[in-house]
Design an enzyme around this catalytic site. Structure first.
Site, PDB file in Angstrom:
ATOM      1  N   SER A   1     -85.350  22.837 126.063  1.00 39.76           N
ATOM      2  CA  SER A   1     -84.567  21.659 125.671  1.00 39.76           C
ATOM      3  C   SER A   1     -83.234  22.098 125.076  1.00 39.76           C
ATOM      4  O   SER A   1     -82.241  21.376 125.141  1.00 39.76           O
ATOM      5  CB  SER A   1     -85.348  20.830 124.651  1.00 39.76           C
ATOM      6  OG  SER A   1     -86.616  20.525 125.178  1.00 39.76           O
TER       7      SER A   1
ATOM      8  N   HIS B   1     -91.970  21.182 130.791  1.00 37.06           N
ATOM      9  CA  HIS B   1     -92.991  20.239 130.309  1.00 37.06           C
ATOM     10  C   HIS B   1     -93.739  19.608 131.487  1.00 37.06           C
ATOM     11  O   HIS B   1     -94.951  19.386 131.426  1.00 37.06           O
ATOM     12  CB  HIS B   1     -92.344  19.112 129.483  1.00 37.06           C
ATOM     13  CG  HIS B   1     -91.668  19.590 128.235  1.00 37.06           C
ATOM     14  ND1 HIS B   1     -90.302  19.595 128.080  1.00 37.06           N
ATOM     15  CD2 HIS B   1     -92.176  20.087 127.075  1.00 37.06           C
ATOM     16  CE1 HIS B   1     -89.992  20.052 126.885  1.00 37.06           C
ATOM     17  NE2 HIS B   1     -91.105  20.366 126.249  1.00 37.06           N
TER      18      HIS B   1
END
Ligand code: PAF
EC number: 6.3.2.1
Length: 293
Positions: A201, A50
């Site tokens: 994640s 990210h």
């Protein structure tokens, strides 16, 4: 309020918005004042992948205000998937946004995005039922529905998506084209850990014993790409041979497709994509392959 500093926006500082109309008013005003808006849509649990998306957004020519959305979208999780246990470390996420100079973060609640009675969705077309869509029915309708809502709320000029979720990137780009969203969809190359595992994640779910097993996905893709001069069958066979060496990996699919994910690619640029399960954790990865012209 001035034209370049609407209420709910302080240049050089991070402001968090949960209310869609309030954020919309801010980005409309900024756009009216000639600022470009870059959007990085996320489900939070931000990692270096990210960070890379945010850096692309911040450094893009003319993209002067970056909005990061953090929303765990229930619509894209199937029954039995990890919606409840999906990590939600909001403070750490905001800290990363601050470090990266993000000025606007959007953290709506489920009821903000899907008020009672909201049941209109975006249909992804045939590609939405293939590969990830075949294993996760309804997933891409959920993704495209929330992404189209984010596009409407934020009104970005450009939006950034990781190439790790390559099918998602292709489908979002197609939706933007098919439904006339006036923005650019930019794909950012996958960020990898030292062992080659694509940043995700969901890597947080992997045990120490699973880590080297997860790395086999990337080894298989690289093995396939290394014999690209020998044609598509050789690419798939080389990747399959590496995957077969790790019995704990349950393969969902291994596919070689063209860059728009059309099947039966024989030459030129192609994409090799893999998905497998390690216990209850699903892993996906992909790589570019250059087939002989
Ligand atoms: O890639 C993701 O994190 C999600 O699918 C997205 C694009 C933020 C939509 O919920």
């Amino acid at each position: 309020m001035t034209a370049t500093k609407p209420r709910g926006y302080t240049p050089g500082q991070l402001t968090v918005h949960a209310d869609p109309p309030a954020l919309h008013a801010v980005t409309r005003t900024l756009k009216g004042a000639g600022r470009r808006i870059a959007l990085v849509p996320t489900m939070g649990a931000l990692h270096d992948g990210h960070r890379e998306l945010i850096r692309h957004a911040r450094l893009a020519k003319g993209a002067s205000v970056t909005v990061v959305s953090i929303f765990v979208n229930p619509l894209q999780f199937g029954p039995g998937e990890d919606l409840e246990r999906y990590p939600r470390p909001l403070e750490a996420d905001l800290e990363m946004c601050r470090e990266e100079g993000v000025e606007l973060v959007f953290t709506p609640g489920v009821e903000d995005m899907y008020p009672a009675g909201a049941d209109t969705t975006v249909s992804p077309g045939a590609l939405g039922d293939e590969m990830e869509g075949a294993v996760r029915p309804g997933h891409f309708a959920g993704v495209l529905t929330v992404v189209s809502k984010l596009f409407h709320v934020v009104a970005p000029d450009v939006a950034y998506f990781g190439e790790k979720d390559y099918q998602q990137l292709v489908l979002v780009r197609k939706m933007a084209r098919d439904l006339d969203f006036p923005l650019d969809v930019v794909g950012v190359p996958t960020v990898r850990e030292d062992d080659g595992v694509a940043r995700s994640s969901r890597n947080a779910y992997l045990s120490a014993a699973d880590r080297p097993r997860a790395a086999v996905l990337q080894e298989a893709l690289r093995a396939g790409a290394s014999v690209s001069a020998q044609g598509p069958e050789a690419v798939l066979a080389a990747a399959r041979a590496v995957l077969a060496r790790e019995p704990a990996l349950e393969l969902d699919y291994l596919e070689l497709r063209d860059p728009d994910l059309r099947p039966d690619v024989r030459q030129g640029k192609a994409r090799l994509l893999v998905a497998a399960r390690l216990g209850t954790t699903r892993l996906i990865d992909n790589i570019t392959v250059q087939l002989e012209i």
